[in-house]
Design a protein around this motif. Sequence first.
Motif, PDB file in Angstrom:
ATOM      1  N   UNK A 164       0.807  -1.220   0.000  1.00  0.00           N
ATOM      2  CA  UNK A 164       0.000   0.000   0.000  1.00  0.00           C
ATOM      3  C   UNK A 164       0.842   1.273   0.000  1.00  0.00           C
ATOM      4  N   UNK A 165       2.165   1.146   0.090  1.00  0.00           N
ATOM      5  CA  UNK A 165       3.033   2.314   0.102  1.00  0.00           C
ATOM      6  C   UNK A 165       2.862   3.114  -1.180  1.00  0.00           C
ATOM      7  N   UNK A 166       2.689   4.389  -1.033  1.00  0.00           N
ATOM      8  CA  UNK A 166       2.585   5.307  -2.171  1.00  0.00           C
ATOM      9  C   UNK A 166       3.693   6.339  -2.033  1.00  0.00           C
ATOM     10  N   UNK A 167       4.557   6.365  -2.993  1.00  0.00           N
ATOM     11  CA  UNK A 167       5.641   7.337  -2.956  1.00  0.00           C
ATOM     12  C   UNK A 167       6.541   7.165  -4.153  1.00  0.00           C
ATOM     13  N   UNK A 168       7.210   8.234  -4.524  1.00  0.00           N
ATOM     14  CA  UNK A 168       8.070   8.213  -5.692  1.00  0.00           C
ATOM     15  C   UNK A 168       9.513   8.578  -5.375  1.00  0.00           C
ATOM     16  N   UNK A 169       9.862   8.653  -4.119  1.00  0.00           N
ATOM     17  CA  UNK A 169      11.232   8.984  -3.755  1.00  0.00           C
ATOM     18  C   UNK A 169      12.180   7.980  -4.401  1.00  0.00           C
ATOM     19  N   UNK A 170      13.269   8.467  -4.956  1.00  0.00           N
ATOM     20  CA  UNK A 170      14.175   7.608  -5.716  1.00  0.00           C
ATOM     21  C   UNK A 170      14.922   6.585  -4.858  1.00  0.00           C
ATOM     22  N   UNK A 171      14.953   6.773  -3.575  1.00  0.00           N
ATOM     23  CA  UNK A 171      15.618   5.814  -2.692  1.00  0.00           C
ATOM     24  C   UNK A 171      14.604   4.996  -1.892  1.00  0.00           C
ATOM     25  N   UNK A 172      13.580   5.650  -1.388  1.00  0.00           N
ATOM     26  CA  UNK A 172      12.627   4.961  -0.517  1.00  0.00           C
ATOM     27  C   UNK A 172      11.721   4.011  -1.292  1.00  0.00           C
ATOM     28  N   UNK A 173      11.158   4.450  -2.400  1.00  0.00           N
ATOM     29  CA  UNK A 173      10.221   3.615  -3.154  1.00  0.00           C
ATOM     30  C   UNK A 173      10.857   2.286  -3.598  1.00  0.00           C
ATOM     31  N   UNK A 174      12.081   2.295  -4.168  1.00  0.00           N
ATOM     32  CA  UNK A 174      12.691   1.016  -4.512  1.00  0.00           C
ATOM     33  C   UNK A 174      13.010   0.162  -3.285  1.00  0.00           C
ATOM     34  N   UNK A 175      13.353   0.805  -2.191  1.00  0.00           N
ATOM     35  CA  UNK A 175      13.660   0.071  -0.963  1.00  0.00           C
ATOM     36  C   UNK A 175      12.429  -0.638  -0.414  1.00  0.00           C
ATOM     37  N   UNK A 176      11.281  -0.005  -0.542  1.00  0.00           N
ATOM     38  CA  UNK A 176      10.030  -0.625  -0.112  1.00  0.00           C
ATOM     39  C   UNK A 176       9.738  -1.844  -0.980  1.00  0.00           C
ATOM     40  N   UNK A 177       9.930  -1.712  -2.288  1.00  0.00           N
ATOM     41  CA  UNK A 177       9.747  -2.865  -3.189  1.00  0.00           C
ATOM     42  C   UNK A 177      10.704  -4.000  -2.828  1.00  0.00           C
ATOM     43  N   UNK A 178      11.945  -3.661  -2.539  1.00  0.00           N
ATOM     44  CA  UNK A 178      12.921  -4.687  -2.153  1.00  0.00           C
ATOM     45  C   UNK A 178      12.519  -5.360  -0.848  1.00  0.00           C
ATOM     46  N   UNK A 179      12.015  -4.594   0.099  1.00  0.00           N
ATOM     47  CA  UNK A 179      11.541  -5.184   1.358  1.00  0.00           C
ATOM     48  C   UNK A 179      10.387  -6.140   1.090  1.00  0.00           C
ATOM     49  N   UNK A 180       9.518  -5.777   0.173  1.00  0.00           N
ATOM     50  CA  UNK A 180       8.413  -6.654  -0.215  1.00  0.00           C
ATOM     51  C   UNK A 180       8.971  -7.949  -0.822  1.00  0.00           C
ATOM     52  N   UNK A 181       9.952  -7.811  -1.703  1.00  0.00           N
ATOM     53  CA  UNK A 181      10.587  -8.983  -2.289  1.00  0.00           C
ATOM     54  C   UNK A 181      11.218  -9.878  -1.242  1.00  0.00           C
ATOM     55  N   UNK A 182      11.854  -9.271  -0.265  1.00  0.00           N
ATOM     56  CA  UNK A 182      12.474 -10.063   0.805  1.00  0.00           C
ATOM     57  C   UNK A 182      11.426 -10.761   1.665  1.00  0.00           C
ATOM     58  N   UNK A 183      10.279 -10.133   1.853  1.00  0.00           N
ATOM     59  CA  UNK A 183       9.183 -10.802   2.573  1.00  0.00           C
ATOM     60  C   UNK A 183       8.723 -12.037   1.805  1.00  0.00           C
ATOM     61  N   UNK A 184       8.566 -11.887   0.489  1.00  0.00           N
ATOM     62  CA  UNK A 184       8.180 -13.039  -0.325  1.00  0.00           C
ATOM     63  C   UNK A 184       9.203 -14.161  -0.195  1.00  0.00           C
TER      64      UNK A 184
END
Length: 110
Positions: free
Chosen positions: A16-36
């Motif tokens: 549900x994270x909404x954001x376009x920050x060039x560092x935070x947004x990819x980090x959130x996706x990576x955290x999601x990947x690590x959860x998977x």
Amino acid sequence: LAKLGRHEEAIPYLKSFKGDDVMVAPSVLAALGNCYAQMGNEAQAAATLIKAAQKADNNLLSPAYLIQAGQIYEKLGKNSDALKAYQEVKDKYYGSTQAMDIDRYIERVK
């Protein structure tokens, strides 16, 4: 939640994270990947880490995410996908710290 080992509970928040920050947004996706990955869904984990690398598109984050994805692909026996991820580090992020050691990853999956 993810850091507490409650990966399944963390996923809806990360999605549900909404954001376009060039560092935070990819980090959130990576955290999601690590959860998977922690939940045993390696295919989804690798795909999500590749998306995180593409979203970051920088020498700091992208190589790390690509290497993580490559290692997961290796675990899945998908060496051609792993090679593609590793080769991207070598070709596109050659100025990164991770690129210095990427040849050993590439040789391992060839």
